[in-house]
Design a protein around this motif. Structure first.
Motif, PDB file in Angstrom:
ATOM      1  N   GLY A  16       0.309  -0.669  -0.237  1.00  0.00           N
ATOM      2  CA  GLY A  16       0.222  -0.031  -0.103  1.00  0.00           C
ATOM      3  C   GLY A  16       0.664   1.028  -0.030  1.00  0.00           C
ATOM      4  N   GLN A  17       0.488   2.018   0.254  1.00  0.00           N
ATOM      5  CA  GLN A  17       1.053   3.985   0.149  1.00  0.00           C
ATOM      6  C   GLN A  17       1.245   4.490   1.850  1.00  0.00           C
ATOM      7  OE1 GLN A  17      -1.611   5.971  -2.130  1.00  0.00           O
ATOM      8  NE2 GLN A  17      -1.565   5.684  -3.513  1.00  0.00           N
ATOM      9  N   LEU A  18       2.512   4.582   1.755  1.00  0.00           N
ATOM     10  CA  LEU A  18       2.383   5.311   3.151  1.00  0.00           C
ATOM     11  C   LEU A  18       1.918   6.933   3.375  1.00  0.00           C
ATOM     12  CD1 LEU A  18       4.108   5.214   5.605  1.00  0.00           C
ATOM     13  CD2 LEU A  18       6.582   5.657   4.354  1.00  0.00           C
ATOM     14  N   SER A  19       1.389   7.459   4.047  1.00  0.00           N
ATOM     15  CA  SER A  19       1.113   8.705   4.239  1.00  0.00           C
ATOM     16  C   SER A  19       0.960   9.590   4.860  1.00  0.00           C
ATOM     17  CB  SER A  19      -0.697   9.180   4.138  1.00  0.00           C
ATOM     18  OG  SER A  19      -1.019   8.079   4.761  1.00  0.00           O
ATOM     19  N   VAL A  20       2.225  10.831   5.062  1.00  0.00           N
ATOM     20  CA  VAL A  20       2.176  11.391   5.949  1.00  0.00           C
ATOM     21  C   VAL A  20       1.855  12.819   6.454  1.00  0.00           C
ATOM     22  CG1 VAL A  20       4.101  12.983   6.894  1.00  0.00           C
ATOM     23  CG2 VAL A  20       4.474  10.685   5.994  1.00  0.00           C
ATOM     24  N   GLU A  21       1.318  12.610   7.518  1.00  0.00           N
ATOM     25  CA  GLU A  21       0.393  14.244   8.160  1.00  0.00           C
ATOM     26  C   GLU A  21       0.822  15.283   8.690  1.00  0.00           C
ATOM     27  OE1 GLU A  21      -3.805  14.328   9.686  1.00  0.00           O
ATOM     28  OE2 GLU A  21      -3.733  11.863   9.339  1.00  0.00           O
ATOM     29  N   VAL A  22       1.178  16.448   7.883  1.00  0.00           N
ATOM     30  CA  VAL A  22       2.060  17.412   8.861  1.00  0.00           C
ATOM     31  C   VAL A  22       0.894  18.387   8.777  1.00  0.00           C
ATOM     32  CG1 VAL A  22       3.720  18.452   8.313  1.00  0.00           C
ATOM     33  CG2 VAL A  22       4.078  16.940   6.798  1.00  0.00           C
ATOM     34  N   MET A  23       1.283  18.942   9.890  1.00  0.00           N
ATOM     35  CA  MET A  23       0.700  19.813  10.694  1.00  0.00           C
ATOM     36  C   MET A  23       1.466  21.179  10.773  1.00  0.00           C
ATOM     37  SD  MET A  23      -2.829  18.484  12.370  1.00  0.00           S
ATOM     38  CE  MET A  23      -2.678  20.245  13.432  1.00  0.00           C
ATOM     39  N   ALA A  24       0.814  22.566  10.282  1.00  0.00           N
ATOM     40  CA  ALA A  24       2.404  23.450  10.236  1.00  0.00           C
ATOM     41  C   ALA A  24       1.555  24.134  11.934  1.00  0.00           C
ATOM     42  CB  ALA A  24       1.602  24.877   9.647  1.00  0.00           C
ATOM     43  N   THR A  25       2.761  24.433  12.951  1.00  0.00           N
ATOM     44  CA  THR A  25       1.968  24.938  14.316  1.00  0.00           C
ATOM     45  C   THR A  25       3.259  26.316  14.905  1.00  0.00           C
ATOM     46  OG1 THR A  25       4.126  23.576  14.773  1.00  0.00           O
ATOM     47  CG2 THR A  25       2.149  22.901  15.606  1.00  0.00           C
ATOM     48  N   MET A  26       2.741  27.055  15.052  1.00  0.00           N
ATOM     49  CA  MET A  26       3.139  28.352  15.851  1.00  0.00           C
ATOM     50  C   MET A  26       4.507  28.125  16.394  1.00  0.00           C
ATOM     51  SD  MET A  26       1.423  31.951  16.724  1.00  0.00           S
ATOM     52  CE  MET A  26       0.206  31.834  14.984  1.00  0.00           C
ATOM     53  N   VAL A  27       6.052  28.654  16.474  1.00  0.00           N
ATOM     54  CA  VAL A  27       7.027  28.578  17.368  1.00  0.00           C
ATOM     55  C   VAL A  27       7.334  29.862  17.748  1.00  0.00           C
ATOM     56  CG1 VAL A  27       9.387  27.847  17.603  1.00  0.00           C
ATOM     57  CG2 VAL A  27       7.315  26.683  15.658  1.00  0.00           C
TER      58      VAL A  27
END
Length: 70
Positions: A16-27
């Protein structure tokens, strides 16, 4: 350097496929101030530079005059 063992390990799917979720966070970081030069400050700086140049030229002229008189 000693390796640090993590209590988490990667698990990759074999099909299958590998998916990655990236959430932008404030630094948050320290504020950085830019120094702004005012027009008056720039004028004063220019006047000081011209005065120093004039003094330098006068000193050189006096030195040359002193050397020619000897």
């Amino acid at each position: 350097m000693a390796e640090v063992k993590s209590m988490f390990w990667e698990i990759l799917p074999k099909q299958g496929q590998l998916s990655v979720e990236v959430m932008a966070t404030m630094v948050l970081c320290k504020p950085k101030f830019l120094l702004l030069k005012s027009l008056d400050f720039e004028k004063l700086k220019k006047m000081q530079q011209t005065a120093q140049d004039t003094i330098h030229q006068q000193e050189m002229a006096e030195k040359e005059q002193y050397q020619t008189n000897q």
